[in-house]
Design an enzyme around this catalytic site. Structure first.
Site, PDB file in Angstrom:
ATOM      1  N   LYS A 115       0.810  -1.227   0.000  1.00 37.60           N
ATOM      2  CA  LYS A 115       0.000   0.000   0.000  1.00 37.60           C
ATOM      3  C   LYS A 115       0.840   1.272   0.000  1.00 37.60           C
ATOM      4  CE  LYS A 115      -4.458  -1.484   1.662  1.00 37.60           C
ATOM      5  NZ  LYS A 115      -4.264  -2.934   1.980  1.00 37.60           N
TER       6      LYS A 115
ATOM      7  N   GLU B 120     -10.810   7.026   4.005  1.00 30.35           N
ATOM      8  CA  GLU B 120     -11.450   6.093   4.912  1.00 30.35           C
ATOM      9  C   GLU B 120     -10.524   4.888   5.069  1.00 30.35           C
ATOM     10  OE1 GLU B 120     -12.139   6.235   1.707  1.00 30.35           O
ATOM     11  OE2 GLU B 120     -11.607   4.162   1.215  1.00 30.35           O
TER      12      GLU B 120
ATOM     13  N   SER C 102       1.749  -9.770  -0.907  1.00 29.83           N
ATOM     14  CA  SER C 102       1.424  -8.342  -0.809  1.00 29.83           C
ATOM     15  C   SER C 102       1.728  -7.727   0.551  1.00 29.83           C
ATOM     16  CB  SER C 102      -0.050  -8.120  -1.161  1.00 29.83           C
ATOM     17  OG  SER C 102      -0.892  -8.955  -0.390  1.00 29.83           O
TER      18      SER C 102
HETATM   19  C1  LIG Z   1      -5.107  -3.954   1.566  1.00 32.15           C
HETATM   20  C2  LIG Z   1      -4.386  -5.191   1.262  1.00 32.15           C
HETATM   21  C3  LIG Z   1      -4.749  -6.015   0.176  1.00 32.15           C
HETATM   22  C4  LIG Z   1      -5.940  -5.741  -0.691  1.00 32.15           C
HETATM   23  O1  LIG Z   1      -5.850  -4.640  -1.508  1.00 32.15           O
HETATM   24  P1  LIG Z   1      -5.685  -4.732  -3.094  1.00 32.15           P
HETATM   25  O2  LIG Z   1      -6.006  -3.372  -3.543  1.00 32.15           O
HETATM   26  O3  LIG Z   1      -6.653  -5.774  -3.593  1.00 32.15           O
HETATM   27  O4  LIG Z   1      -4.293  -5.141  -3.353  1.00 32.15           O
HETATM   28  C5  LIG Z   1      -3.981  -7.134  -0.098  1.00 32.15           C
HETATM   29  N1  LIG Z   1      -2.933  -7.469   0.681  1.00 32.15           N
HETATM   30  C6  LIG Z   1      -2.560  -6.713   1.740  1.00 32.15           C
HETATM   31  C7  LIG Z   1      -1.399  -7.146   2.544  1.00 32.15           C
HETATM   32  C8  LIG Z   1      -3.277  -5.562   2.071  1.00 32.15           C
HETATM   33  O5  LIG Z   1      -2.909  -4.825   3.125  1.00 32.15           O
END
Ligand SMILES: *Cc1c(COP(=O)(O)O)cnc(C)c1O
Length: 400
Positions: free
Chosen positions: A94, A116, A382
Protein backbone atom coordinates in the site's frame (compact mmCIF):
# COMPACT_ATOMS: atom_id res chain seq x y z
CA UNK A 1 5.93 1.74 -20.62
CA UNK A 2 4.27 -1.13 -22.41
CA UNK A 3 1.57 -0.71 -25.08
CA UNK A 4 -1.31 -2.02 -22.92
CA UNK A 5 -0.56 0.39 -20.08
CA UNK A 6 -0.22 3.28 -22.52
CA UNK A 7 -3.52 2.62 -24.24
CA UNK A 8 -5.69 1.65 -21.24
CA UNK A 9 -7.73 3.34 -19.84
CA UNK A 10 -9.09 5.94 -22.28
CA UNK A 11 -8.52 9.60 -21.45
CA UNK A 12 -11.82 9.78 -19.60
CA UNK A 13 -11.01 6.74 -17.54
CA UNK A 14 -12.73 3.82 -19.27
CA UNK A 15 -11.31 0.31 -19.24
CA UNK A 16 -13.57 -1.03 -21.99
CA UNK A 17 -17.08 -0.76 -20.52
CA UNK A 18 -15.88 -0.17 -16.96
CA UNK A 19 -14.63 2.77 -14.92
CA UNK A 20 -15.56 6.40 -15.54
CA UNK A 21 -16.35 9.09 -12.99
CA UNK A 22 -19.88 9.63 -11.66
CA UNK A 23 -19.45 12.46 -9.20
CA UNK A 24 -21.60 14.94 -7.32
CA UNK A 25 -21.33 18.18 -9.37
CA UNK A 26 -19.33 20.12 -6.74
CA UNK A 27 -16.57 17.49 -6.91
CA UNK A 28 -16.24 17.45 -10.70
CA UNK A 29 -13.75 20.36 -10.90
CA UNK A 30 -11.67 18.84 -8.09
CA UNK A 31 -11.33 15.49 -9.85
CA UNK A 32 -10.52 17.29 -13.09
CA UNK A 33 -7.80 19.15 -11.22
CA UNK A 34 -6.41 15.87 -9.86
CA UNK A 35 -6.44 14.26 -13.33
CA UNK A 36 -4.69 17.28 -14.88
CA UNK A 37 -2.07 17.40 -12.10
CA UNK A 38 -1.41 13.69 -12.48
CA UNK A 39 -1.02 14.02 -16.27
CA UNK A 40 1.49 16.76 -15.70
CA UNK A 41 3.61 15.13 -13.02
CA UNK A 42 3.63 11.64 -14.53
CA UNK A 43 5.74 13.15 -17.31
CA UNK A 44 7.85 15.33 -15.05
CA UNK A 45 11.48 14.40 -14.45
CA UNK A 46 11.39 16.04 -11.00
CA UNK A 47 8.45 13.98 -9.84
CA UNK A 48 9.92 10.73 -11.13
CA UNK A 49 13.24 11.51 -9.46
CA UNK A 50 11.55 12.35 -6.13
CA UNK A 51 9.49 9.17 -6.22
CA UNK A 52 12.57 7.06 -7.00
CA UNK A 53 14.40 8.61 -4.06
CA UNK A 54 11.50 7.90 -1.69
CA UNK A 55 11.16 4.32 -2.87
CA UNK A 56 14.81 3.58 -2.45
CA UNK A 57 15.66 5.48 0.72
CA UNK A 58 12.40 5.39 2.69
CA UNK A 59 10.34 2.44 1.51
CA UNK A 60 13.15 -0.04 0.99
CA UNK A 61 12.73 -0.76 -2.73
CA UNK A 62 13.52 -2.76 -4.71
CA UNK A 63 11.92 -5.59 -2.75
CA UNK A 64 13.41 -9.01 -3.61
CA UNK A 65 11.93 -12.12 -5.16
CA UNK A 66 12.25 -15.24 -3.01
CA UNK A 67 12.28 -18.83 -4.26
CA UNK A 68 10.14 -21.01 -1.98
CA UNK A 69 12.23 -24.16 -2.10
CA UNK A 70 10.57 -25.97 0.79
CA UNK A 71 7.02 -25.08 -0.19
CA UNK A 72 7.69 -26.13 -3.81
CA UNK A 73 9.00 -29.47 -2.59
CA UNK A 74 6.00 -29.94 -0.32
CA UNK A 75 3.51 -29.29 -3.13
CA UNK A 76 5.37 -31.13 -5.91
CA UNK A 77 5.11 -29.83 -9.49
CA UNK A 78 5.66 -26.16 -10.29
CA UNK A 79 8.41 -24.14 -8.60
CA UNK A 80 6.96 -21.34 -6.48
CA UNK A 81 8.45 -17.82 -6.24
CA UNK A 82 7.20 -14.70 -4.47
CA UNK A 83 7.61 -10.96 -4.96
CA UNK A 84 8.24 -9.73 -1.44
CA UNK A 85 6.00 -6.67 -1.02
CA UNK A 86 5.77 -7.66 2.65
CA UNK A 87 9.24 -6.12 2.98
CA UNK A 88 8.02 -2.60 2.21
CA UNK A 89 8.13 -0.13 5.07
CA UNK A 90 4.81 -0.50 6.98
CA UNK A 91 4.58 -4.09 5.75
CA UNK A 92 2.59 -4.06 2.51
CA UNK A 93 2.35 -2.82 -1.07
CA UNK A 94 0.00 0.00 0.00
CA UNK A 95 2.86 2.40 0.60
CA UNK A 96 3.66 2.25 -3.16
CA UNK A 97 0.58 4.32 -3.94
CA UNK A 98 0.24 6.22 -0.66
CA UNK A 99 3.70 7.82 -0.98
CA UNK A 100 2.96 8.72 -4.61
CA UNK A 101 -0.41 10.20 -3.62
CA UNK A 102 1.33 12.24 -0.93
CA UNK A 103 3.85 13.51 -3.46
CA UNK A 104 1.03 14.41 -5.85
CA UNK A 105 -0.79 16.28 -3.04
CA UNK A 106 2.39 18.22 -2.27
CA UNK A 107 2.84 19.09 -5.93
CA UNK A 108 -0.78 20.36 -6.03
CA UNK A 109 -0.15 22.57 -3.00
CA UNK A 110 -2.49 20.58 -0.76
CA UNK A 111 -1.81 20.44 2.95
CA UNK A 112 -3.99 17.53 3.98
CA UNK A 113 -4.71 13.90 3.12
CA UNK A 114 -8.17 12.42 3.78
CA UNK A 115 -9.34 8.83 3.46
CA UNK A 116 -11.45 6.09 4.91
CA UNK A 117 -10.04 2.84 6.17
CA UNK A 118 -11.56 -0.57 6.87
CA UNK A 119 -9.07 -2.73 8.74
CA UNK A 120 -6.77 0.26 9.17
CA UNK A 121 -3.98 -0.79 6.79
CA UNK A 122 -4.69 1.96 4.27
CA UNK A 123 -5.10 4.49 7.08
CA UNK A 124 -1.69 3.59 8.50
CA UNK A 125 -0.01 3.79 5.06
CA UNK A 126 -1.59 7.17 4.29
CA UNK A 127 -0.77 8.52 7.76
CA UNK A 128 2.84 7.45 7.13
CA UNK A 129 2.88 9.42 3.87
CA UNK A 130 1.33 12.45 5.58
CA UNK A 131 3.99 12.38 8.31
CA UNK A 132 6.76 12.12 5.69
CA UNK A 133 5.44 15.09 3.70
CA UNK A 134 4.52 17.16 6.78
CA UNK A 135 0.80 17.15 6.00
CA UNK A 136 -2.33 16.86 8.09
CA UNK A 137 -4.12 13.53 7.88
CA UNK A 138 -7.77 12.70 8.58
CA UNK A 139 -8.84 9.05 8.55
CA UNK A 140 -12.49 7.97 8.83
CA UNK A 141 -13.10 4.57 10.38
CA UNK A 142 -16.23 2.71 11.47
CA UNK A 143 -16.55 2.25 15.23
CA UNK A 144 -16.88 -1.52 14.84
CA UNK A 145 -13.61 -1.61 12.88
CA UNK A 146 -11.91 0.67 15.40
CA UNK A 147 -12.66 -1.80 18.18
CA UNK A 148 -11.55 -4.79 16.07
CA UNK A 149 -8.37 -3.20 14.76
CA UNK A 150 -7.27 -1.23 17.82
CA UNK A 151 -3.49 -1.50 17.14
CA UNK A 152 -3.91 0.24 13.78
CA UNK A 153 -5.86 3.05 15.47
CA UNK A 154 -2.91 3.47 17.85
CA UNK A 155 -0.46 3.47 14.91
CA UNK A 156 -2.42 6.15 13.04
CA UNK A 157 -2.54 8.35 16.14
CA UNK A 158 1.18 7.92 16.79
CA UNK A 159 1.81 8.92 13.17
CA UNK A 160 -0.07 12.15 13.87
CA UNK A 161 -3.34 11.40 12.09
CA UNK A 162 -6.80 12.38 13.32
CA UNK A 163 -9.02 9.30 13.43
CA UNK A 164 -12.70 10.16 12.95
CA UNK A 165 -15.01 7.48 14.43
CA UNK A 166 -18.04 6.71 12.25
CA UNK A 167 -21.11 5.59 14.20
CA UNK A 168 -23.72 5.40 11.42
CA UNK A 169 -25.29 2.21 10.05
CA UNK A 170 -23.18 -0.93 10.35
CA UNK A 171 -20.25 1.26 11.53
CA UNK A 172 -17.81 -0.34 9.07
CA UNK A 173 -16.13 0.43 5.74
CA UNK A 174 -19.11 1.54 3.65
CA UNK A 175 -20.19 4.15 6.22
CA UNK A 176 -16.56 5.27 6.59
CA UNK A 177 -16.37 5.90 2.80
CA UNK A 178 -19.51 8.07 2.95
CA UNK A 179 -18.23 9.97 5.97
CA UNK A 180 -14.77 10.59 4.47
CA UNK A 181 -16.27 11.74 1.17
CA UNK A 182 -18.60 14.11 2.99
CA UNK A 183 -15.73 15.65 4.90
CA UNK A 184 -13.59 15.90 1.76
CA UNK A 185 -16.38 17.77 -0.10
CA UNK A 186 -16.11 20.57 2.42
CA UNK A 187 -12.33 20.96 2.15
CA UNK A 188 -11.37 19.78 -1.34
CA UNK A 189 -9.51 23.06 -1.87
CA UNK A 190 -6.80 22.15 0.58
CA UNK A 191 -7.07 18.35 0.80
CA UNK A 192 -6.50 15.34 -1.45
CA UNK A 193 -8.65 12.25 -1.08
CA UNK A 194 -6.22 9.33 -0.93
CA UNK A 195 -8.03 6.33 -2.39
CA UNK A 196 -6.61 3.03 -1.17
CA UNK A 197 -6.85 0.75 -4.20
CA UNK A 198 -7.50 0.73 -7.96
CA UNK A 199 -11.11 1.79 -7.30
CA UNK A 200 -13.12 5.02 -7.18
CA UNK A 201 -13.84 7.58 -9.89
CA UNK A 202 -11.28 8.40 -12.63
CA UNK A 203 -8.34 9.14 -12.36
CA UNK A 204 -7.79 6.94 -9.29
CA UNK A 205 -7.99 3.46 -10.88
CA UNK A 206 -5.39 4.50 -13.47
CA UNK A 207 -3.25 6.51 -11.05
CA UNK A 208 -3.09 3.86 -8.35
CA UNK A 209 -2.33 1.20 -10.97
CA UNK A 210 0.48 3.30 -12.40
CA UNK A 211 1.91 3.84 -8.90
CA UNK A 212 1.87 0.07 -8.36
CA UNK A 213 3.48 -0.86 -11.71
CA UNK A 214 6.86 -0.66 -9.96
CA UNK A 215 6.04 -4.10 -8.48
CA UNK A 216 5.66 -5.72 -11.89
CA UNK A 217 8.54 -3.85 -13.52
CA UNK A 218 10.95 -4.96 -10.81
CA UNK A 219 9.55 -8.49 -10.71
CA UNK A 220 9.87 -9.10 -14.46
CA UNK A 221 13.51 -8.12 -14.46
CA UNK A 222 14.36 -9.92 -11.22
CA UNK A 223 12.62 -13.13 -12.21
CA UNK A 224 14.39 -13.18 -15.56
CA UNK A 225 17.71 -12.61 -13.87
CA UNK A 226 17.07 -15.43 -11.38
CA UNK A 227 15.75 -18.07 -13.78
CA UNK A 228 16.58 -16.99 -17.34
CA UNK A 229 12.87 -17.09 -18.18
CA UNK A 230 9.58 -15.41 -17.48
CA UNK A 231 7.19 -17.11 -15.03
CA UNK A 232 4.48 -19.37 -16.49
CA UNK A 233 1.82 -18.24 -14.03
CA UNK A 234 1.65 -14.89 -12.19
CA UNK A 235 -0.86 -14.62 -9.37
CA UNK A 236 -2.06 -12.23 -6.67
CA UNK A 237 -4.98 -11.79 -4.30
CA UNK A 238 -7.74 -9.39 -5.37
CA UNK A 239 -9.71 -7.18 -3.02
CA UNK A 240 -9.92 -3.80 -4.72
CA UNK A 241 -7.14 -5.16 -6.92
CA UNK A 242 -4.13 -2.85 -6.53
CA UNK A 243 -1.41 -5.35 -5.62
CA UNK A 244 -2.64 -7.63 -8.41
CA UNK A 245 -2.59 -4.82 -11.00
CA UNK A 246 0.92 -3.90 -9.81
CA UNK A 247 2.33 -7.34 -10.45
CA UNK A 248 0.20 -8.12 -13.53
CA UNK A 249 1.20 -4.89 -15.27
CA UNK A 250 4.78 -6.16 -15.62
CA UNK A 251 3.60 -9.18 -17.65
CA UNK A 252 0.41 -8.00 -19.29
CA UNK A 253 1.95 -7.78 -22.77
CA UNK A 254 3.65 -11.19 -22.41
CA UNK A 255 0.92 -13.39 -23.82
CA UNK A 256 2.61 -16.63 -22.75
CA UNK A 257 2.37 -15.60 -19.08
CA UNK A 258 -0.93 -16.65 -17.48
CA UNK A 259 -2.34 -14.09 -15.04
CA UNK A 260 -4.61 -15.28 -12.24
CA UNK A 261 -6.44 -13.17 -9.65
CA UNK A 262 -7.41 -14.94 -6.43
CA UNK A 263 -10.54 -13.79 -4.63
CA UNK A 264 -11.63 -14.46 -1.07
CA UNK A 265 -14.01 -17.41 -1.03
CA UNK A 266 -14.88 -16.93 2.65
CA UNK A 267 -16.85 -19.80 4.12
CA UNK A 268 -19.06 -20.70 1.13
CA UNK A 269 -20.23 -19.60 -2.32
CA UNK A 270 -23.51 -18.28 -0.86
CA UNK A 271 -24.05 -14.52 -1.16
CA UNK A 272 -22.95 -12.89 2.11
CA UNK A 273 -20.44 -15.63 2.93
CA UNK A 274 -17.63 -14.61 0.54
CA UNK A 275 -16.20 -11.48 -1.14
CA UNK A 276 -15.52 -12.92 -4.61
CA UNK A 277 -16.82 -10.13 -6.85
CA UNK A 278 -15.16 -11.20 -10.09
CA UNK A 279 -16.34 -14.79 -9.67
CA UNK A 280 -19.93 -14.27 -8.56
CA UNK A 281 -20.68 -10.59 -9.25
CA UNK A 282 -22.65 -8.64 -11.85
CA UNK A 283 -22.23 -5.26 -13.57
CA UNK A 284 -23.27 -2.17 -11.64
CA UNK A 285 -22.22 1.17 -10.13
CA UNK A 286 -20.61 1.82 -6.75
CA UNK A 287 -18.79 4.82 -5.24
CA UNK A 288 -18.73 6.77 -8.51
CA UNK A 289 -17.62 4.16 -11.08
CA UNK A 290 -18.94 1.27 -13.18
CA UNK A 291 -17.60 -2.20 -12.38
CA UNK A 292 -18.59 -5.66 -11.19
CA UNK A 293 -20.37 -5.87 -7.85
CA UNK A 294 -21.92 -8.23 -5.39
CA UNK A 295 -25.54 -7.11 -5.08
CA UNK A 296 -28.37 -8.34 -2.89
CA UNK A 297 -31.95 -8.90 -4.07
CA UNK A 298 -32.81 -5.23 -3.55
CA UNK A 299 -29.89 -4.24 -5.81
CA UNK A 300 -27.84 -2.86 -2.91
CA UNK A 301 -24.16 -3.78 -2.29
CA UNK A 302 -24.29 -7.16 -0.52
CA UNK A 303 -22.64 -7.96 2.80
CA UNK A 304 -19.26 -9.64 2.29
CA UNK A 305 -17.28 -12.07 4.40
CA UNK A 306 -13.65 -13.21 4.40
CA UNK A 307 -10.96 -14.13 6.90
CA UNK A 308 -8.85 -11.28 5.42
CA UNK A 309 -10.42 -7.93 6.24
CA UNK A 310 -8.30 -6.16 3.60
CA UNK A 311 -10.21 -8.05 0.87
CA UNK A 312 -13.61 -7.14 2.28
CA UNK A 313 -15.17 -5.06 -0.52
CA UNK A 314 -18.38 -5.75 -2.52
CA UNK A 315 -16.86 -4.07 -5.62
CA UNK A 316 -13.56 -4.42 -7.50
CA UNK A 317 -11.32 -2.19 -9.60
CA UNK A 318 -12.85 -1.57 -13.07
CA UNK A 319 -9.67 -2.73 -14.79
CA UNK A 320 -10.15 -6.24 -13.40
CA UNK A 321 -13.70 -6.38 -14.77
CA UNK A 322 -12.23 -5.35 -18.14
CA UNK A 323 -9.33 -7.82 -18.09
CA UNK A 324 -11.73 -10.63 -17.29
CA UNK A 325 -14.05 -9.63 -20.12
CA UNK A 326 -11.25 -9.53 -22.71
CA UNK A 327 -9.94 -12.84 -21.39
CA UNK A 328 -6.48 -11.63 -20.36
CA UNK A 329 -6.82 -12.50 -16.65
CA UNK A 330 -8.55 -15.49 -15.03
CA UNK A 331 -10.13 -15.20 -11.62
CA UNK A 332 -10.52 -17.95 -9.09
CA UNK A 333 -11.35 -18.32 -5.42
CA UNK A 334 -9.46 -19.49 -2.34
CA UNK A 335 -11.64 -20.09 0.72
CA UNK A 336 -10.87 -19.29 4.35
CA UNK A 337 -9.84 -22.84 5.14
CA UNK A 338 -7.19 -23.30 2.46
CA UNK A 339 -5.99 -19.75 3.06
CA UNK A 340 -5.41 -20.52 6.72
CA UNK A 341 -3.54 -23.70 5.80
CA UNK A 342 -1.33 -21.68 3.43
CA UNK A 343 -0.72 -19.13 6.23
CA UNK A 344 0.57 -21.89 8.52
CA UNK A 345 2.60 -23.69 5.86
CA UNK A 346 4.40 -20.58 4.60
CA UNK A 347 5.22 -19.56 8.18
CA UNK A 348 6.57 -22.95 9.13
CA UNK A 349 8.27 -24.01 5.88
CA UNK A 350 9.72 -20.73 4.66
CA UNK A 351 10.01 -18.57 7.77
CA UNK A 352 7.63 -15.95 6.40
CA UNK A 353 4.35 -15.11 8.16
CA UNK A 354 2.13 -13.73 5.37
CA UNK A 355 -0.80 -11.34 5.64
CA UNK A 356 -4.06 -13.30 5.45
CA UNK A 357 -4.81 -11.38 2.25
CA UNK A 358 -1.60 -12.58 0.60
CA UNK A 359 -2.14 -16.10 1.94
CA UNK A 360 -4.98 -16.40 -0.61
CA UNK A 361 -2.39 -16.23 -3.41
CA UNK A 362 -0.18 -18.70 -1.56
CA UNK A 363 -3.16 -21.07 -1.25
CA UNK A 364 -3.80 -20.87 -4.99
CA UNK A 365 -0.13 -21.54 -5.80
CA UNK A 366 -0.11 -24.57 -3.47
CA UNK A 367 -3.30 -25.94 -5.01
CA UNK A 368 -2.15 -25.35 -8.59
CA UNK A 369 1.53 -26.38 -8.36
CA UNK A 370 0.93 -30.15 -8.67
CA UNK A 371 -0.84 -29.58 -12.02
CA UNK A 372 2.18 -27.85 -13.60
CA UNK A 373 5.37 -29.90 -13.28
CA UNK A 374 8.39 -28.16 -14.80
CA UNK A 375 6.65 -24.76 -14.71
CA UNK A 376 7.02 -21.73 -12.46
CA UNK A 377 4.52 -19.71 -10.45
CA UNK A 378 5.26 -16.18 -9.26
CA UNK A 379 2.92 -14.89 -6.54
CA UNK A 380 2.63 -11.48 -4.96
CA UNK A 381 3.27 -11.63 -1.24
CA UNK A 382 1.42 -8.34 -0.81
CA UNK A 383 2.00 -7.95 2.93
CA UNK A 384 3.29 -9.43 6.15
CA UNK A 385 1.14 -11.10 8.76
CA UNK A 386 2.14 -9.28 11.96
CA UNK A 387 -1.30 -7.68 12.04
CA UNK A 388 -2.97 -11.10 11.88
CA UNK A 389 -1.03 -13.23 14.35
CA UNK A 390 -3.13 -12.48 17.46
CA UNK A 391 -6.38 -13.13 15.61
CA UNK A 392 -5.13 -16.37 14.07
CA UNK A 393 -3.54 -17.75 17.23
CA UNK A 394 -6.55 -16.89 19.42
CA UNK A 395 -9.15 -18.15 16.95
CA UNK A 396 -7.44 -21.12 15.30
CA UNK A 397 -4.35 -21.95 17.34
CA UNK A 398 -0.99 -22.79 15.80
CA UNK A 399 -1.91 -25.24 13.01
CA UNK A 400 -1.34 -28.98 12.97
C1 LIG B 1 -5.11 -3.95 1.57
C2 LIG B 1 -4.39 -5.19 1.26
C3 LIG B 1 -4.75 -6.01 0.18
C4 LIG B 1 -5.94 -5.74 -0.69
O1 LIG B 1 -5.85 -4.64 -1.51
P1 LIG B 1 -5.68 -4.73 -3.09
O2 LIG B 1 -6.01 -3.37 -3.54
O3 LIG B 1 -6.65 -5.77 -3.59
O4 LIG B 1 -4.29 -5.14 -3.35
C5 LIG B 1 -3.98 -7.13 -0.10
N1 LIG B 1 -2.93 -7.47 0.68
C6 LIG B 1 -2.56 -6.71 1.74
C7 LIG B 1 -1.40 -7.15 2.54
C8 LIG B 1 -3.28 -5.56 2.07
O5 LIG B 1 -2.91 -4.83 3.12
Amino acid sequence: MKPYLKTTPTRDGFFGDYGGAMLPPPLVPHFEEIAAAYDEISNSADYIRDLRYIRKHFQGRPTPISYFKNLSKLCGGAQIYAKREDLNHTGAHKLNHCMAEGLLAKHMGKTKLIAETGAGQHGVALATAAAYFGMECEIHMGEVDMAKEAPNVVRMKLLGATVVPVGEGAKTLKEAVDSAFGSYMGQADKALFGIGSVVGPHPFPKMVRDFQTIVGLEAREQFFEMTGNLPDIVTACVGGGSNAMGLFSGFIDDEAVALVGVEPGGTSSKLGEHAATMTYGQDGDIHGFHTKLLLDEAGEPAPVNTIASGLDYPGVGPEHAHLQKIGRVDYTVADDKETLKAFYELSRREGIIPALESAHAVAYAMREAPNHPGKTILLNLSGRGDKDIDFVAETYGFGE
